[in-house]
Scaffold this motif. Structure first.
Motif, mmCIF file in Angstrom:
data_model
loop_
_atom_site.group_PDB
_atom_site.id
_atom_site.type_symbol
_atom_site.label_atom_id
_atom_site.label_comp_id
_atom_site.label_asym_id
_atom_site.label_seq_id
_atom_site.Cartn_x
_atom_site.Cartn_y
_atom_site.Cartn_z
ATOM 1 N N ASP A 24 -48.358 -8.705 58.742
ATOM 2 C CA ASP A 24 -49.791 -8.505 58.964
ATOM 3 C C ASP A 24 -50.127 -8.945 60.391
ATOM 4 O O ASP A 24 -50.435 -10.113 60.657
ATOM 5 N N LEU A 25 -50.077 -8.000 61.325
ATOM 6 C CA LEU A 25 -50.219 -8.314 62.748
ATOM 7 C C LEU A 25 -51.635 -8.750 63.122
ATOM 8 O O LEU A 25 -51.831 -9.403 64.150
ATOM 9 N N GLN A 26 -52.618 -8.398 62.325
ATOM 10 C CA GLN A 26 -53.996 -8.760 62.674
ATOM 11 C C GLN A 26 -54.238 -10.271 62.574
ATOM 12 O O GLN A 26 -55.246 -10.780 63.063
ATOM 13 N N ASN A 27 -53.305 -10.990 61.937
ATOM 14 C CA ASN A 27 -53.462 -12.439 61.817
ATOM 15 C C ASN A 27 -52.959 -13.195 63.046
ATOM 16 O O ASN A 27 -53.137 -14.406 63.148
ATOM 17 N N MET A 28 -52.331 -12.476 63.982
ATOM 18 C CA MET A 28 -51.675 -13.121 65.112
ATOM 19 C C MET A 28 -52.660 -13.649 66.156
ATOM 20 O O MET A 28 -53.763 -13.137 66.295
ATOM 21 N N ASP A 29 -52.208 -14.657 66.873
ATOM 22 C CA ASP A 29 -52.912 -15.149 68.053
ATOM 23 C C ASP A 29 -51.909 -15.089 69.201
ATOM 24 O O ASP A 29 -51.126 -16.016 69.423
ATOM 25 N N LYS A 30 -51.933 -13.983 69.938
ATOM 26 C CA LYS A 30 -50.932 -13.778 70.985
ATOM 27 C C LYS A 30 -51.151 -14.669 72.197
ATOM 28 O O LYS A 30 -50.293 -14.725 73.092
ATOM 29 N N ALA A 31 -52.262 -15.396 72.210
ATOM 30 C CA ALA A 31 -52.473 -16.365 73.282
ATOM 31 C C ALA A 31 -51.568 -17.579 73.100
ATOM 32 O O ALA A 31 -51.325 -18.334 74.042
ATOM 33 N N VAL A 32 -51.084 -17.758 71.886
ATOM 34 C CA VAL A 32 -50.135 -18.831 71.599
ATOM 35 C C VAL A 32 -48.732 -18.255 71.719
ATOM 36 O O VAL A 32 -48.406 -17.266 71.063
ATOM 37 N N ARG A 33 -47.899 -18.846 72.542
ATOM 38 C CA ARG A 33 -46.543 -18.343 72.739
ATOM 39 C C ARG A 33 -45.694 -18.569 71.497
ATOM 40 O O ARG A 33 -45.737 -19.646 70.886
ATOM 41 N N ALA A 34 -44.926 -17.566 71.125
ATOM 42 C CA ALA A 34 -44.011 -17.703 69.991
ATOM 43 C C ALA A 34 -43.033 -18.837 70.222
ATOM 44 O O ALA A 34 -42.623 -19.534 69.278
ATOM 45 N N GLN A 35 -42.676 -19.056 71.467
ATOM 46 C CA GLN A 35 -41.681 -20.064 71.809
ATOM 47 C C GLN A 35 -42.236 -21.493 71.742
ATOM 48 O O GLN A 35 -41.470 -22.452 71.742
ATOM 49 N N ASP A 36 -43.562 -21.622 71.672
ATOM 50 C CA ASP A 36 -44.175 -22.957 71.640
ATOM 51 C C ASP A 36 -44.688 -23.351 70.257
ATOM 52 O O ASP A 36 -44.626 -24.520 69.878
ATOM 53 N N ASP A 37 -45.203 -22.397 69.521
ATOM 54 C CA ASP A 37 -45.743 -22.681 68.185
ATOM 55 C C ASP A 37 -45.723 -21.375 67.408
ATOM 56 O O ASP A 37 -46.703 -20.620 67.406
ATOM 57 N N PHE A 38 -44.611 -21.107 66.760
ATOM 58 C CA PHE A 38 -44.459 -19.801 66.127
ATOM 59 C C PHE A 38 -45.448 -19.611 64.982
ATOM 60 O O PHE A 38 -45.949 -18.513 64.759
ATOM 61 N N TYR A 39 -45.736 -20.680 64.280
ATOM 62 C CA TYR A 39 -46.671 -20.606 63.150
ATOM 63 C C TYR A 39 -48.033 -20.098 63.614
ATOM 64 O O TYR A 39 -48.601 -19.172 63.033
ATOM 65 N N ASN A 40 -48.574 -20.694 64.649
ATOM 66 C CA ASN A 40 -49.897 -20.276 65.129
ATOM 67 C C ASN A 40 -49.840 -18.993 65.951
ATOM 68 O O ASN A 40 -50.843 -18.284 66.052
ATOM 69 N N LYS A 649 -36.067 -15.524 72.170
ATOM 70 C CA LYS A 649 -35.739 -16.025 73.515
ATOM 71 C C LYS A 649 -36.337 -17.417 73.764
ATOM 72 O O LYS A 649 -37.004 -17.662 74.779
ATOM 73 N N VAL A 650 -36.100 -18.315 72.810
ATOM 74 C CA VAL A 650 -36.564 -19.694 72.942
ATOM 75 C C VAL A 650 -35.578 -20.449 73.835
ATOM 76 O O VAL A 650 -34.368 -20.428 73.598
ATOM 77 N N LYS A 651 -36.118 -21.108 74.852
ATOM 78 C CA LYS A 651 -35.268 -21.782 75.831
ATOM 79 C C LYS A 651 -35.697 -23.242 76.005
ATOM 80 O O LYS A 651 -36.783 -23.642 75.585
ATOM 81 N N GLN A 652 -34.818 -24.002 76.632
ATOM 82 C CA GLN A 652 -35.115 -25.392 76.925
ATOM 83 C C GLN A 652 -36.427 -25.477 77.701
ATOM 84 O O GLN A 652 -36.676 -24.717 78.631
ATOM 85 N N GLY A 653 -37.279 -26.388 77.277
ATOM 86 C CA GLY A 653 -38.602 -26.521 77.885
ATOM 87 C C GLY A 653 -39.691 -25.942 76.995
ATOM 88 O O GLY A 653 -40.855 -26.329 77.103
ATOM 89 N N ASP A 654 -39.322 -24.998 76.096
ATOM 90 C CA ASP A 654 -40.276 -24.473 75.116
ATOM 91 C C ASP A 654 -40.490 -25.516 74.016
ATOM 92 O O ASP A 654 -39.573 -26.270 73.666
ATOM 93 N N LYS A 655 -41.676 -25.543 73.450
ATOM 94 C CA LYS A 655 -41.993 -26.568 72.444
ATOM 95 C C LYS A 655 -41.249 -26.359 71.124
ATOM 96 O O LYS A 655 -41.076 -27.306 70.356
ATOM 97 N N MET A 656 -40.807 -25.149 70.848
ATOM 98 C CA MET A 656 -40.028 -24.891 69.638
ATOM 99 C C MET A 656 -38.547 -25.254 69.827
ATOM 100 O O MET A 656 -37.778 -25.223 68.870
ATOM 101 N N TYR A 657 -38.185 -25.612 71.029
ATOM 102 C CA TYR A 657 -36.765 -25.798 71.352
ATOM 103 C C TYR A 657 -36.236 -27.155 70.887
ATOM 104 O O TYR A 657 -36.870 -28.196 71.083
#
Length: 667
Positions: A24-40, A649-657
């Motif tokens: 369900d793509l309408q629930n996304m917040d693309k202002a939040v990076r997937a690499q920093d907080d995938f849930y949000n 493409k999660v890399k060192q320095g990303d919050k999900m890393y």
């Protein structure tokens, strides 16, 4: 809605329906990076815009599915009553009708409890507590200790009675003991005020003093109870006592009367005492607390248990504390929803039979059977490839896996309700008789063969479970539908959601608790000493990770309490991913909606944990629930999945890393 693990694409393609992503793509917040907080990133817009319904303490995918199922259940129940079918269908209809009759409840007031309250008032000696507590257990009323019937943890061929600590009216002992926590202290004060109002409604003249005595007594019980983390140790909780030795453990309590009145005497020579130190402490509390305080406590516990089925004044006061104060909900659920829930509680499989006939056709069960079989196969291959486990322990793990019993959709044999007496105009009486019916059904198992067809959930529940003593994984029909399983979606999202749920339940057989049971359901150490050490090192990584999650200012996830579920999430996700890759048979997954198969797999996982909590409900969850809150179930699991890093493409320095050495790779 169920697909074969390895050939799901072809099964769906045969219907010639275009595959959708299932996300369900309408629930996304693309202002939040997937690499920093995938849930949000995936759920952020929903989190910002969706309001929790007034009658809910939390709102998310699971609650929404329950909400969709409830009207179906109401219709099934009302149809069963209207058609005048079987005796069982009539009982379902009559129970629901009694629960819907608000006018009758208001007319009766507290009268349905007058006989029970008179019994408590007539108690003149502490020696009579045993009979009353046994009676309370049979009525579904809280008493200082509880009894449950299950397979003997060290001899799964027999049933055993298990005595365990109980007696509190709030979710955890911390609500009574954490005086330095402002929220806990405030809740305790509000609880005492609630007890006073309940006693006033019941006609108590000295309600404030009575409430203070009740809270003081419960605080004494809280002080001697084990913590939720201590309760997770199945070896520590396995303490077998000959019935004759109970008097030595807790002297001064009339065990013979309690065992007789609880329908246990003569059926077994021994019992399990889960928390012996609590029972020893309880004997002292019984001795030191005045009888009048015990009587007030029992009177309140009776009122608390039955307030939801009494007149509006009791219903409203009960909700004001247990709904609003403890969970943050501002409105009680509509009466028809409460009536559906109560009817399900009493006659769950009778309602489930109706649900399955209409909403769970046989072909879905067949496909789910195949799906589970293939997830087990993926687990088998994974065990063989473990680099941290020795061949000896692998052999034992494979032997346990081979004995797993999957149960899908609904039970092979339905529960018999023929001896349950239901009266259309007697709601409180129906509830009393239901609890006694259940208690007798349970205690009458003692001395009889194990019923391996029994279910511990109803078919319409949106849930699943693993039972270590039965070594079984169980998936009710209720969870086998979108968003957990979407028949019209591509495989990736389904493996990420229901596939990971299946993997989660399988993994419970190998989590920190389940791994202490063998394939026959017995507590037995089948690990080498070195393997056990390596396993604990890996699980401690999860304890540390999750304990760092702060759900509210000052309130962290309890990494020890949630360890088993976190192992289930992380291991289940890893196995589901391996199964998904096997299902592709070397072919490249399609790109749908701009997302690869691997990306949609992880998105499928994350969207099913979309949930918002009210603060009070979240605190209660952190104190008492072994599951981490949804955001941490999603992100916490993904951070330990190597393929997630590649997919996004999660890399060192990303919050999900997390660096490779910080990741918990277990099964």
């Amino acid at each position: 809605m169920l697909v074969s693990l390895f050939a799901a694409g072809s099964a769906i393609a045969a219907d010639k329906a275009p595959l959708k992503s299932g996300i369900d793509l309408q629930n996304m917040d693309k202002a939040v990076r997937a690499q920093d907080d995938f849930y949000n990133h995936l759920n952020g817009h929903w989190m910002k815009t969706v309001e929790i319904p007034a009658d809910r303490s939390a709102w998310g995918t699971g609650a929404q599915l329950v909400e969709e199922i409830q009207p179906r259940l109401r219709q099934l129940i009302e149809d069963a009553a209207a058609k005048g079918g079987s005796a069982e269908a009539k009982k379902v209809g009559d129970f629901f009708a009694s629960a819907m009759d608000e006018a009758q409840a208001d007319k009766l007031g507290i009268a349905p409890l007058s006989g029970e309250r008179a019994k408590i008032a007539a108690i003149s000696d502490k020696a009579q507590l045993a009979a009353q507590w046994a009676h309370m257990s049979r009525m579904g009323v809280t008493s200082p200790f509880d009894v449950s019937i299950h397979q003997d943890n060290k001899d799964s061929t027999r049933y055993v009675a298990d005595l365990a600590q109980s007696g509190l009216s709030m979710p955890d002992r911390d609500y009574y003991l954490k005086k330095d926590d402002a929220k806990m202290a405030d809740t305790l004060a509000k609880y005492e005020a609630h007890v006073a109002r309940m006693m006033t409604l019941a006609g108590e003249q000295n309600a404030a003093a009575t409430a203070k005595a009740i809270v003081a007594l419960e605080t004494r019980l809280a002080q001697i109870q084990w913590t939720k983390v201590e309760l997770r140790d199945p070896v520590k909780a396995y303490n077998k006592y000959e019935i004759a030795k109970l008097q030595e453990l807790a002297p001064g309590f009339d065990w013979n009367t309690w065992l007789t009145d609880a329908n246990i005497a003569g059926k077994t020579k021994d019992v399990i005492v889960s928390q012996p130190s609590y029972m020893q402490g309880l004997a002292k509390v019984i001795q030191e607390v005045p009888l009048q305080d015990w009587k007030a406590y029992m009177d309140y516990q009776l009122l608390r248990a039955y307030a939801p089925v009494l007149s509006k004044a009791f219903v409203d006061e009960h909700f004001a504390f247990y709904g609003t104060v403890l969970t943050g909900a501002t409105e009680n659920r509509p009466r028809w929803k409460r009536a559906v829930t109560l009817t399900q509680s009493a006659l769950g499989e009778a309602v489930g039979k109706l649900y399955v006939e209409k909403y769970f056709p046989p072909e879905r069960k067949a496909r789910m059977d195949e799906l589970v079989k293939n997830l087990l196969l993926a687990y088998k291959e994974s065990i063989n490839k473990l680099d941290w486990m020795s061949p000896a322990t692998k052999k034992e793990a494979q032997a346990k896996l081979a004995k797993f019993t999957p149960k899908i959709g609904y039970p092979a044999h339905w529960r018999d309700y023929s001896t349950l007496d239901v009266k259309r105009e007697d709601l409180a009486g129906n509830v009393m008789r239901w609890h006694d019916f259940d208690h007798l059904r349970e205690t009458n198992k003692l001395g009889k063969p194990i019923d391996r067809d029994e279910w511990l959930m109803t078919p319409q529940e949106v849930n699943a479970y693993y039972n270590p003593e039965m070594n079984e994984i169980v998936f009710p029909a209720g969870i086998l539908q979108p968003p957990y399983f979407d028949m019209s979606a591509d495989d990736a999202v389904n493996y990420g959601s229901i596939g990971a749920v299946i993997g989660h339940e399988i993994s419970h057989g190998f989590d920190d608790q389940g791994s202490q049971y063998d394939g026959d359901g017995n507590l037995r150490n089948w690990w080498t000493e070195e393997d056990n050490k390596r396993y604990k090192e890996r699980t401690q990584i999860l304890v540390k990770q999750y304990s760092e999650f702060e759900a509210l200012p000052g309130y962290h996830v309890n990494g020890e309490l949630t360890l088993g579920e976190n192992i289930g999430d992380n291991s289940g996700m890893a196995i589901a991913y391996k199964a998904y890759k096997l299902s592709l048979k070397g072919k490249k997954a399609p790109v749908i909606g701009g997302y690869t198969g691997d990306q949609r797999f992880y998105m499928g996982w994350t969207q099913v944990w979309r949930v918002k909590y009210r603060d009070a409900a979240l605190i209660a969850r952190l104190k008492a629930d072994p599951h981490s809150p949804g955001q941490f179930r999603a992100n916490g699991t993904l951070r330990n999945q190597p393929a997630f890093y590649d997919a996004f493409k999660v890399k060192q320095g990303d919050k999900m890393y997390l660096s490779p050495k910080e990741r918990a790779i277990i099964w």
